[in-house]
Write a protein that holds these residues in place. Structure first.
Motif, mmCIF file in Angstrom:
data_model
loop_
_atom_site.group_PDB
_atom_site.id
_atom_site.type_symbol
_atom_site.label_atom_id
_atom_site.label_comp_id
_atom_site.label_asym_id
_atom_site.label_seq_id
_atom_site.Cartn_x
_atom_site.Cartn_y
_atom_site.Cartn_z
ATOM 1 N N LEU A 231 0.803 -1.218 0.000
ATOM 2 C CA LEU A 231 0.000 0.000 0.000
ATOM 3 C C LEU A 231 0.835 1.266 0.000
ATOM 4 O O LEU A 231 0.302 2.354 0.141
ATOM 5 N N GLY A 232 2.143 1.120 -0.175
ATOM 6 C CA GLY A 232 3.015 2.281 -0.175
ATOM 7 C C GLY A 232 3.695 2.452 1.170
ATOM 8 O O GLY A 232 3.921 1.489 1.897
ATOM 9 N N SER A 233 4.018 3.681 1.511
ATOM 10 C CA SER A 233 4.718 3.979 2.753
ATOM 11 C C SER A 233 3.728 4.466 3.807
ATOM 12 O O SER A 233 2.756 5.151 3.502
ATOM 13 N N LEU A 234 4.008 4.119 5.058
ATOM 14 C CA LEU A 234 3.272 4.668 6.195
ATOM 15 C C LEU A 234 4.279 5.429 7.052
ATOM 16 O O LEU A 234 5.150 4.834 7.693
ATOM 17 N N VAL A 235 4.187 6.748 7.028
ATOM 18 C CA VAL A 235 5.094 7.597 7.796
ATOM 19 C C VAL A 235 4.527 7.758 9.204
ATOM 20 O O VAL A 235 3.330 8.020 9.376
ATOM 21 N N VAL A 236 5.383 7.599 10.220
ATOM 22 C CA VAL A 236 4.932 7.710 11.606
ATOM 23 C C VAL A 236 5.744 8.783 12.325
ATOM 24 O O VAL A 236 6.909 9.011 12.014
ATOM 25 N N ASN A 237 5.090 9.443 13.270
ATOM 26 C CA ASN A 237 5.761 10.462 14.084
ATOM 27 C C ASN A 237 5.298 10.323 15.522
ATOM 28 O O ASN A 237 4.094 10.262 15.783
ATOM 29 N N PRO A 238 6.237 10.309 16.506
ATOM 30 C CA PRO A 238 5.864 10.051 17.897
ATOM 31 C C PRO A 238 5.518 11.281 18.710
ATOM 32 O O PRO A 238 5.142 11.161 19.879
ATOM 33 N N GLY A 239 5.678 12.479 18.140
ATOM 34 C CA GLY A 239 5.340 13.675 18.890
ATOM 35 C C GLY A 239 6.549 14.455 19.339
ATOM 36 O O GLY A 239 7.640 14.366 18.804
ATOM 37 N N GLY A 240 6.366 15.229 20.371
ATOM 38 C CA GLY A 240 7.406 16.100 20.888
ATOM 39 C C GLY A 240 6.830 17.492 21.157
ATOM 40 O O GLY A 240 6.043 17.638 22.097
ATOM 41 N N PRO A 241 7.119 18.505 20.302
ATOM 42 C CA PRO A 241 8.098 18.401 19.222
ATOM 43 C C PRO A 241 9.492 18.109 19.784
ATOM 44 O O PRO A 241 9.800 18.484 20.910
ATOM 45 N N GLY A 242 10.268 17.401 18.993
ATOM 46 C CA GLY A 242 11.605 17.031 19.403
ATOM 47 C C GLY A 242 11.816 15.542 19.521
ATOM 48 O O GLY A 242 12.939 15.090 19.710
ATOM 49 N N GLY A 243 10.735 14.753 19.427
ATOM 50 C CA GLY A 243 10.881 13.304 19.494
ATOM 51 C C GLY A 243 11.520 12.763 18.226
ATOM 52 O O GLY A 243 11.207 13.200 17.113
ATOM 53 N N SER A 244 12.409 11.791 18.383
ATOM 54 C CA SER A 244 13.074 11.185 17.230
ATOM 55 C C SER A 244 12.151 10.184 16.554
ATOM 56 O O SER A 244 11.805 9.155 17.129
ATOM 57 N N GLY A 245 11.778 10.484 15.323
ATOM 58 C CA GLY A 245 10.955 9.546 14.575
ATOM 59 C C GLY A 245 11.697 8.265 14.271
ATOM 60 O O GLY A 245 11.119 7.180 14.284
ATOM 61 N N ILE A 246 12.995 8.378 13.999
ATOM 62 C CA ILE A 246 13.783 7.184 13.679
ATOM 63 C C ILE A 246 13.912 6.288 14.903
ATOM 64 O O ILE A 246 13.758 5.061 14.813
ATOM 65 N N GLY A 247 14.170 6.879 16.060
ATOM 66 C CA GLY A 247 14.225 6.081 17.276
ATOM 67 C C GLY A 247 12.909 5.376 17.550
ATOM 68 O O GLY A 247 12.878 4.204 17.942
ATOM 69 N N TYR A 248 11.806 6.081 17.341
ATOM 70 C CA TYR A 248 10.470 5.510 17.548
ATOM 71 C C TYR A 248 10.195 4.381 16.563
ATOM 72 O O TYR A 248 9.677 3.325 16.931
ATOM 73 N N LEU A 249 10.565 4.592 15.313
ATOM 74 C CA LEU A 249 10.345 3.567 14.291
ATOM 75 C C LEU A 249 11.117 2.295 14.613
ATOM 76 O O LEU A 249 10.569 1.188 14.579
ATOM 77 N N GLN A 250 12.397 2.459 14.929
ATOM 78 C CA GLN A 250 13.253 1.290 15.102
ATOM 79 C C GLN A 250 13.015 0.562 16.424
ATOM 80 O O GLN A 250 13.224 -0.646 16.519
ATOM 81 N N ALA A 251 12.561 1.284 17.451
ATOM 82 C CA ALA A 251 12.328 0.662 18.748
ATOM 83 C C ALA A 251 10.914 0.132 18.901
ATOM 84 O O ALA A 251 10.684 -0.790 19.675
#
Length: 522
Positions: free
Chosen positions: A110-130
């Motif tokens: 279905l393509g890409s699903l972009v996710v964001n954990p909030g913050g502002p200032g939260g690392s999206g990459i850290g959230y994705l990988q963990a």
């Protein structure tokens, strides 16, 4: 200090304290079921929609070169974006760090699903990988490439840098409920020192980290990933980022979930005061539960009685901090308050809060200090993630400051203390942080309608501490195609936190495109 308007998913708030939250893991040790694609490049097809203007075309035409992240199953890349969207192509770019985990299959991609954990200032990459890349429902991960990025100014993407570790240790201990002119002057001096350090260490990036800039980066990411539409799950502050994107690019909205929603029409003062009331709502729920437990250190009785005892504890550690195991950081009122607030983000942390309070009342502040460290993203070696720096930088650009100075805080104190007798004073003074910011705000509170966008799902939790439920109601009402999904429960955000009703509704929307009926309650 600086606890107001720091909006993150529960997983990013408390993971560092070693908690295993509902639907969330504190680490990335689990092995993904399938490896990501090893294709070295991903190019945006020429048909991808892009803003008009020749200066932006090279950015939208760029190719991402993927590499191994060092985390099994994930790949990383770097995307170029204009430092200043008002003047793209002027030789001033910013590097945006991106990570993905390829769809695991089976089923139609279905393509890409972009996710964001909030913050502002939260690392999206850290959230994705963990978490998100391995913890989202298997059916969603099967059909979507799971993707995230560190927004401009955050962690791996030209991070805003302010105070070093020892200076941050000092900053987080400054009394946030000043009792006399000397303490007031110390608090103001701390905010000024923080702002001056940000200006000194981050002069280039500091004027360019607004939510609007991050939303434009997200459209650029959509295009270079090869997607016609943006599919997105934003939590907490991530809802403001997603709603801003939808308002800027309504024709490019795919399936958007905004969980733990913010109200973009609320000015900074109102946001801070509303959030204060939200934490009081969460504390009331905790207090009622605590009074029923045999290990409640705050005694029996109703929430008012329990709250009065907690406030008295804060007063005592303000006068005489207790040892914490770190001789340079005894547990005073500021750290104790932050530790308690961190645990209110999720009801699964309530037992830990009871234990930490019990220990602190018996002279051992290590438990509450650990919770505060998780909130500030302080590592055991004394280093801090740039969360607090990026948080202030984004908030202070997005809106004019809540207060013009200490006298304005004095005037607002009664309303904050009414909103929360326990936390009101500290959260009111925390709103002074943008008053001394070196960059003038470029945004303001405004209604976001995203007129013409596809259906957008807005999720609100009735006893959410950080993003009060009325914010979700407001955002769903503003968005031209907003659909409100309500979780009657405790904690911050709802998706992936144990409600089959919520998860089923959101999964169906993400996988089939069928938004839940507006007003659905779980």
């Amino acid at each position: 200090m600086d606890t107001s308007r720091l909006l993150r998913t529960t997983g990013t708030v408390i993971a560092a304290a070693g908690l295993l939250l509902s639907g969330c893991t504190s680490g990335g040790s689990g092995e993904p079921r399938a490896a990501a694609s090893t294709s070295p490049e991903s190019a945006a097809p020429s048909a991808q929609p892009a803003p008009d203007g020749a200066a932006m075309r090279p950015y939208y035409a760029q190719k991402l070169t993927w590499r191994d992240c060092g985390v099994p199953g994930f790949q990383c890349s770097t995307m170029k974006a204009p430092l200043d969207y008002a003047n793209p192509g002027a030789g001033q770019d910013v590097d945006i760090a991106v990570s993905r985990r390829a769809a695991t299959g089976p089923g139609k991609r279905l393509g890409s699903l972009v996710v964001n954990p909030g913050g502002p200032g939260g690392s999206g990459i850290g959230y994705l990988q963990a978490y998100a890349g391995i913890g989202y429902p298997a059916a969603v991960r099967a059909q979507y490439d799971m993707v995230s990025f560190d927004p401009r100014g955050v962690e791996r993407s030209s991070p805003v840098e302010c105070l070093n570790g020892p200076a941050m240790d000092k900053y987080t201990q400054v009394d946030q409920t000043p009792d006399d002119p000397a303490e007031r002057a110390e608090l103001v001096a701390a905010f000024k020192e923080f702002a001056d350090a940000c200006r000194t260490n981050s002069k280039r990036i500091l004027p360019h980290v607004s939510t609007v800039g991050a939303a434009r980066d997200m459209d650029l990411l959509r295009a270079v990933l090869g997607d016609q539409k943006l599919n997105y799950v934003g939590a907490s502050y991530g809802t403001l980022l997603g709603a801003t994107y939808a308002d800027l690019f309504p024709d490019r909205v795919g399936r958007l979930v905004l969980d733990g929603a913010m109200d973009p029409e609320r000015a900074a003062l109102d946001l801070n005061r509303d959030q204060t009331a939200g934490f009081d709502t969460a504390f009331t729920a905790f207090a009622k539960d605590c009074a029923k437990q045999t290990d409640c250190p705050l005694g029996k009785g109703g929430p008012d009685a329990v709250g009065a005892r907690l406030k008295e504890f804060f007063r005592k550690v303000d006068a005489q901090p207790v040892p914490s195991g770190d001789p340079n950081r005894p547990l005073g009122e500021a750290l104790a308050t932050t530790g308690a607030i961190a645990a209110l983000y999720d009801e699964s942390a309530w037992p830990q809060l009871r234990e930490a309070l019990t220990s602190a009342m018996n002279g051992d502040g290590a438990g509450l200090l650990s919770l505060a460290d998780s909130y500030y993203e302080r590592e055991a070696d004394g280093k801090y993630a740039n969360l607090m720096s990026a948080n202030a930088a984004v908030n202070c650009l997005d809106q004019p400051p809540a207060f013009s100075g200490p006298e304005a805080v004095d005037a607002a104190l009664p309303s904050f203390e009414k909103a929360s007798p326990v936390f009101g004073a500290g959260l009111a003074w925390a709103g002074l942080n943008c008053t001394y910011w070196p960059e003038k705000a470029t945004g303001k509170a405004k209604r976001l309608t995203a007129k013409g966008a596809a259906p957008i799902v807005v999720v609100g939790t009735t006893r959410d501490p950080a993003t009060p439920y009325k914010w979700a109601q407001a955002l769903a009402g503003q968005l031209d195609s907003g659909s409100l999904l309500t979780y009657d429960g405790d904690g911050h955000t709802a998706y992936g936190r144990g409600s089959d009703c919520i998860d089923t509704a959101i999964n169906r929307y993400l996988l089939e495109g069928k938004a839940p009926q507006d007003g659905k309650k779980c």
